[in-house]
Scaffold this motif. Sequence first.
Motif, PDB file in Angstrom:
ATOM      1  N   PHE A   5     -80.057  28.805  -9.970  1.00 21.41           N
ATOM      2  CA  PHE A   5     -79.426  28.633 -11.278  1.00 21.41           C
ATOM      3  C   PHE A   5     -79.405  29.959 -12.020  1.00 21.41           C
ATOM      4  N   TYR A  46     -72.125  21.193 -18.159  1.00 22.67           N
ATOM      5  CA  TYR A  46     -72.804  21.975 -17.131  1.00 22.67           C
ATOM      6  C   TYR A  46     -73.797  22.958 -17.737  1.00 22.67           C
ATOM      7  N   LEU A  50     -77.544  22.887 -16.417  1.00 22.96           N
ATOM      8  CA  LEU A  50     -78.154  24.102 -15.899  1.00 22.96           C
ATOM      9  C   LEU A  50     -79.442  24.455 -16.632  1.00 22.96           C
ATOM     10  N   ALA A 370     -71.171  28.476 -11.481  1.00 20.10           N
ATOM     11  CA  ALA A 370     -72.605  28.543 -11.748  1.00 20.10           C
ATOM     12  C   ALA A 370     -73.380  29.025 -10.538  1.00 20.10           C
TER      13      ALA A 370
END
Length: 451
Positions: A5, A46, A50, A370
């Motif tokens: 991440f 998102y 995340l 991402a």
Amino acid sequence: MRSGFPSRRRAAALLLVALAAGDALAQNAAVAPTPTHVRPAVDQAYTQLLAAPSMRKLLDALKADHERSIDDLRLLTEIEAPPFKEQKRAEAFLARMKALGLTDARIDAEGNVIGLRKGSGNGPRLLVSAHLDTVFPAGTDVRVKERDGRLHAPGISDDTRSLSVLLSWLKVLNDQQVQTVGDLMFVANVGEEELGNLRGMKAIFRDQLDIDGMVGLEPAADGTVLVLGTASHRYEVNFKAPGGHSFGAFGQVPSAVHGMGRAIARIADIETPTFPRTTFTVGTVGGGTSVNTIAPDARMTIDIRSDEMGPLLETEKKVLAAIDEAVAAENKRWNTTTLSASAKLIGDRPGGRTPADSVIVEAAVRSNAAFGHRTLLAGASTDANVPMSLGIPAIIIGSGGKTGGFHALSEWIDVTDAWQGAQNALVTVLGLVGVQGVSEPLLARRPPRTR
């Protein structure tokens, strides 16, 4: 950072890079331009995913489960699953599904394995799938062999890797007690390959009228999102004639093989548009009795495909007309009417398209960014053809790992760091259905369809 991440700022930068790169690729190979932006709700969902500690723990768990999931991959790969003979693999998948805590699971009348992981309520229902069948006939050596850092076996990447990823998702979601808002319908389906004719997905969408979207897993490269379902019609054509001795009956009867040859020549001259891409081929031929017999029978199979139904139907019309013209020409050659041909539709894959600006596509684009991947919107003939043809949002994405040799005995997969692809795909899915206490679902609920 853990689990692959990036930070929010780095993720935003990667998104811009990925979008620009994907758009450049689209000019060369894609079926649609990659969206140049995603709507605020997608970006927000998102960003929340995340940043959530529970999601970081989930993705760490998925990475940790990688080695165990490879055991599932080996187990399932070594169970034969030829077209129309997927039952043993289906039973094994169902057993693994139940062992991992999904008790609401069964094999339906068509042979699909279906398990429902309920959400917290009032969310969408998303189908996540991988197909059970391979192209390889019964008796193929499907033992997994390890060489040069790769696992080799027929069907190991297409699509057994994806089956093992679905099981890994199920395990970590349950172990980490992650509650989605929407329902996740886990499906291992039959009938994707060869003349399976998408029978598994057709049965599911015929019987399940409340599915709001689909994400299918296939051995696609990182960043690839299939949004176009190429339609196809397949025919078996049989030519029949009286037959006779090659010398004694010459001039009295037509030849089924010669008639088929005339048809093939005419078909070969058909012109099709390059856009939308439209193709045809006579894939197999056979017939005749002996070298000194005027053939009483002949047969061939034909595959016709297009990215749009109009050109497909127009090409189909030309192919069938070419067969009729060939029969007439062979009969005229010998002043008879005894040669005939019959065409039987043996494959019917509907086509469709998920718009590039739809939420489900933007979700995949945002998740790809991402994880540092540029998005390429592509097309193929897959299980997603069925929901696409019904106007239901559907995409196909990769399940992780480097793969090659599809549909060959030399098929292989390199599972080094393949957990990253499994993470990317799971994040895409979770953004669509929402996670309780973290993010709201992006996928909209649809009114139930009628039969």
